[in-house]
Design a protein around this motif. Structure first.
Motif, PDB file in Angstrom:
ATOM      1  N   ASP A 240     -24.225 -37.938  18.066  1.00 42.22           N
ATOM      2  CA  ASP A 240     -23.091 -38.830  17.801  1.00 42.22           C
ATOM      3  C   ASP A 240     -21.932 -38.452  18.716  1.00 42.22           C
ATOM      4  O   ASP A 240     -21.151 -37.553  18.417  1.00 42.22           O
ATOM      5  CB  ASP A 240     -22.660 -38.738  16.335  1.00 42.22           C
ATOM      6  N   GLN A 241     -21.826 -39.157  19.843  1.00 46.09           N
ATOM      7  CA  GLN A 241     -20.799 -38.815  20.826  1.00 46.09           C
ATOM      8  C   GLN A 241     -19.396 -38.967  20.269  1.00 46.09           C
ATOM      9  O   GLN A 241     -18.534 -38.108  20.488  1.00 46.09           O
ATOM     10  CB  GLN A 241     -20.958 -39.681  22.078  1.00 46.09           C
ATOM     11  N   VAL A 245     -16.797 -35.869  20.211  1.00 43.96           N
ATOM     12  CA  VAL A 245     -15.539 -35.850  20.967  1.00 43.96           C
ATOM     13  C   VAL A 245     -14.349 -35.671  20.025  1.00 43.96           C
ATOM     14  O   VAL A 245     -13.408 -34.913  20.323  1.00 43.96           O
ATOM     15  CB  VAL A 245     -15.393 -37.143  21.804  1.00 43.96           C
ATOM     16  N   GLU A 246     -14.382 -36.327  18.884  1.00 45.52           N
ATOM     17  CA  GLU A 246     -13.284 -36.212  17.929  1.00 45.52           C
ATOM     18  C   GLU A 246     -13.165 -34.784  17.401  1.00 45.52           C
ATOM     19  O   GLU A 246     -12.057 -34.258  17.249  1.00 45.52           O
ATOM     20  CB  GLU A 246     -13.499 -37.184  16.762  1.00 45.52           C
ATOM     21  N   ALA A 247     -14.301 -34.132  17.145  1.00 45.28           N
ATOM     22  CA  ALA A 247     -14.264 -32.746  16.659  1.00 45.28           C
ATOM     23  C   ALA A 247     -13.718 -31.812  17.734  1.00 45.28           C
ATOM     24  O   ALA A 247     -12.925 -30.894  17.438  1.00 45.28           O
ATOM     25  CB  ALA A 247     -15.660 -32.314  16.232  1.00 45.28           C
ATOM     26  N   LEU A 248     -14.112 -32.035  18.984  1.00 45.48           N
ATOM     27  CA  LEU A 248     -13.568 -31.240  20.091  1.00 45.48           C
ATOM     28  C   LEU A 248     -12.061 -31.442  20.235  1.00 45.48           C
ATOM     29  O   LEU A 248     -11.296 -30.487  20.426  1.00 45.48           O
ATOM     30  CB  LEU A 248     -14.263 -31.621  21.400  1.00 45.48           C
ATOM     31  N   SER A 267     -26.158 -30.670  28.548  1.00 44.92           N
ATOM     32  CA  SER A 267     -26.110 -31.827  29.438  1.00 44.92           C
ATOM     33  C   SER A 267     -24.971 -32.788  29.114  1.00 44.92           C
ATOM     34  O   SER A 267     -24.568 -33.576  29.971  1.00 44.92           O
ATOM     35  CB  SER A 267     -27.441 -32.582  29.400  1.00 44.92           C
ATOM     36  N   VAL A 268     -24.459 -32.748  27.875  1.00 49.09           N
ATOM     37  CA  VAL A 268     -23.356 -33.651  27.507  1.00 49.09           C
ATOM     38  C   VAL A 268     -22.001 -32.968  27.684  1.00 49.09           C
ATOM     39  O   VAL A 268     -21.018 -33.323  27.035  1.00 49.09           O
ATOM     40  CB  VAL A 268     -23.523 -34.175  26.062  1.00 49.09           C
ATOM     41  N   SER A 269     -21.927 -32.024  28.609  1.00 50.64           N
ATOM     42  CA  SER A 269     -20.685 -31.290  28.885  1.00 50.64           C
ATOM     43  C   SER A 269     -19.511 -32.186  29.208  1.00 50.64           C
ATOM     44  O   SER A 269     -18.350 -31.818  28.995  1.00 50.64           O
ATOM     45  CB  SER A 269     -20.897 -30.328  30.062  1.00 50.64           C
ATOM     46  N   TYR A 270     -19.780 -33.363  29.758  1.00 46.79           N
ATOM     47  CA  TYR A 270     -18.704 -34.279  30.122  1.00 46.79           C
ATOM     48  C   TYR A 270     -17.835 -34.658  28.931  1.00 46.79           C
ATOM     49  O   TYR A 270     -16.697 -35.095  29.088  1.00 46.79           O
ATOM     50  CB  TYR A 270     -19.279 -35.536  30.776  1.00 46.79           C
ATOM     51  N   ARG A 271     -18.345 -34.466  27.725  1.00 48.46           N
ATOM     52  CA  ARG A 271     -17.542 -34.759  26.538  1.00 48.46           C
ATOM     53  C   ARG A 271     -16.322 -33.845  26.425  1.00 48.46           C
ATOM     54  O   ARG A 271     -15.341 -34.203  25.764  1.00 48.46           O
ATOM     55  CB  ARG A 271     -18.409 -34.634  25.277  1.00 48.46           C
ATOM     56  N   CYS A 272     -16.380 -32.683  27.065  1.00 41.28           N
ATOM     57  CA  CYS A 272     -15.193 -31.812  27.088  1.00 41.28           C
ATOM     58  C   CYS A 272     -14.032 -32.521  27.774  1.00 41.28           C
ATOM     59  O   CYS A 272     -12.881 -32.443  27.324  1.00 41.28           O
ATOM     60  CB  CYS A 272     -15.511 -30.504  27.811  1.00 41.28           C
ATOM     61  N   ALA A 273     -14.316 -33.202  28.865  1.00 44.13           N
ATOM     62  CA  ALA A 273     -13.270 -33.943  29.574  1.00 44.13           C
ATOM     63  C   ALA A 273     -12.773 -35.106  28.728  1.00 44.13           C
ATOM     64  O   ALA A 273     -11.561 -35.394  28.692  1.00 44.13           O
ATOM     65  CB  ALA A 273     -13.795 -34.440  30.919  1.00 44.13           C
ATOM     66  N   MET A 274     -13.671 -35.775  28.040  1.00 43.81           N
ATOM     67  CA  MET A 274     -13.277 -36.881  27.167  1.00 43.81           C
ATOM     68  C   MET A 274     -12.336 -36.379  26.068  1.00 43.81           C
ATOM     69  O   MET A 274     -11.324 -37.015  25.755  1.00 43.81           O
ATOM     70  CB  MET A 274     -14.517 -37.529  26.555  1.00 43.81           C
ATOM     71  N   ALA A 275     -12.669 -35.227  25.485  1.00 40.32           N
ATOM     72  CA  ALA A 275     -11.851 -34.680  24.402  1.00 40.32           C
ATOM     73  C   ALA A 275     -10.495 -34.200  24.904  1.00 40.32           C
ATOM     74  O   ALA A 275      -9.463 -34.411  24.246  1.00 40.32           O
ATOM     75  CB  ALA A 275     -12.598 -33.537  23.719  1.00 40.32           C
TER      76      ALA A 275
END
Length: 374
Positions: A240-241, A245-248, A267-275
């Motif tokens: 659940d992206q 992201v919301e938790a980050l 592999s979903v490291s890009y979510r750090c940038a989103m957060a």
């Protein structure tokens, strides 16, 4: 597919045709046909030491008489992250096939997780029933262990790729050493950080059943904690992206002392940038893992400073060669040939490519040159 990829695909088809015709060759030809590896372009990302190890193994195999062997490579998937693994495995099978040494196939599952686990177990069992003589596999976990152990008990060597099952009877694992990879990620981020105090968030896992992930997470955590930072691990929510992201984002906003950097180890490291963007902190330094398109996009924007790429192509490429090596020169001799990268006698450490943001295009060119662009 790029022109390079099409060329490799055509070459693979040709090698399979050559292998099929080999059955009518004379015994003398079968004794003397050497394995010929496809040339690898040389550049800054070419793993020279790994290439040298493969050459040694192939040279040793070439000293033996041809032993036609049926092998199979069983992958979790054939696309996405596993597409370069499939490319490498197909190329190795083609080279071995052209020398009249191997027949077989590369198979994937491409199913939902629970169904894929059961399907892969059936693939192993079917391969054994059909007389397969060696298996390279990216296992889903302990769900496949009984089938693997049963194959080994019947004299079939099994090599695990990308994900290890150290408690199984597999002969050798090929992939990254997750502790070393985590250490490398921590060391990559350190020069980008201000002096302590400060908090670093690792987008990783502490779930005990995910051994590889825990090792990678804890290794990065140790490097940063030893440097004086407060380190928090934000548990990955892979499925659940939005929630992930919301938790980050919430972790970033609540951290005390304030967050000064992030590491994503999957592999979903890009979510750090989103957060970080969602938290209004677009300048936080971030390093990532793998080479997903979203990660590459953030690197081009300067939002992700570097990523750590697993050598998926070599994961797949080494599998058939190691299995065939075990069948022809034996496990001990194969381990000797692999010794420069062998940890604890059974784990072949491929290492990772550290790709800074300014080298994205250069790395893409390298992947394209070996037909492994993602």
């Amino acid at each position: 597919m790029t022109m390079t990829g099409r060329t490799w695909a055509a070459a693979f088809g040709l090698t399979l045709m050559t292998a099929a015709c080999g059955a009518s060759d004379t015994d003398a030809r079968r004794e003397s046909t050497p394995i010929e590896r496809a040339p690898v372009p040389q550049n800054e990302f070419t793993p020279v030491e790994i290439e040298a190890t493969i050459d040694r193994l192939v040279a040793e195999i070439n000293k033996t008489s041809i032993q036609p062997t049926q092998l199979t490579v069983l992958l979790k998937e054939l696309d996405g992250f596993f597409a370069p693994v499939a490319t490498g495995a197909n190329r190795a099978m083609g080279e071995l096939g052209a020398a009249g040494r191997v027949t077989g196939n590369v198979l994937g599952t491409n199913r939902a997780l629970t169904e894929a686990m059961a399907h892969q177990t059936r693939q192993i069992e079917q391969a054994v029933t059909e007389g397969i003589e060696g298996i390279a596999i990216t296992p889903f976990g302990e769900a496949n262990m009984d089938a693997i152990d049963d194959a080994v008990a019947k004299g079939i060597p099994v090599v695990t790729l990308e994900t290890d099952l150290a408690s199984s009877r597999r002969s050798i694992y090929v992939g990254i050493n997750n502790t070393s990879a985590g250490n490398t990620a921590g060391e990559t981020l350190l020069p980008m950080l201000p002096r302590p105090p400060g908090t670093v968030i690792i987008h990783g896992t502490e779930e005990p059943n995910w051994v590889d992930g825990v090792e990678r997470t804890q290794a990065a955590q140790a490097v940063l904690a030893d440097a004086g930072y407060n380190v928090l691990v934000q548990q990955l929510n892979y499925l659940d992206q939005a929630e992930d992201v919301e938790a980050l984002k919430a972790e970033i906003e609540a951290a005390d002392p304030p967050v000064v950097g992030l590491i994503g180890v999957f592999s979903v490291s890009y979510r750090c940038a989103m957060a970080a963007d969602a938290a209004g902190l677009p300048d936080l330094p971030i390093v990532a893992f793998d080479f997903e398109p979203q990660t590459v996009d953030y690197m081009r924007q300067g939002r992700i400073k570097a990523t750590h790429v697993q050598r998926q192509y070599y994961t797949g490429y080494l599998g058939p060669y190691i299995v065939y090596g075990i069948k022809t020169i034996g496990l001990d001799a194969t381990q000797q040939m692999l010794a420069p990268q062998l940890v604890d006698g059974t784990r072949f450490d491929l290492g990772v490519d550290v790709v800074p943001a300014e080298k994205v295009d250069d790395f893409n060119d390298f992947l394209d040159s070996i037909g492994a662009a993602q």
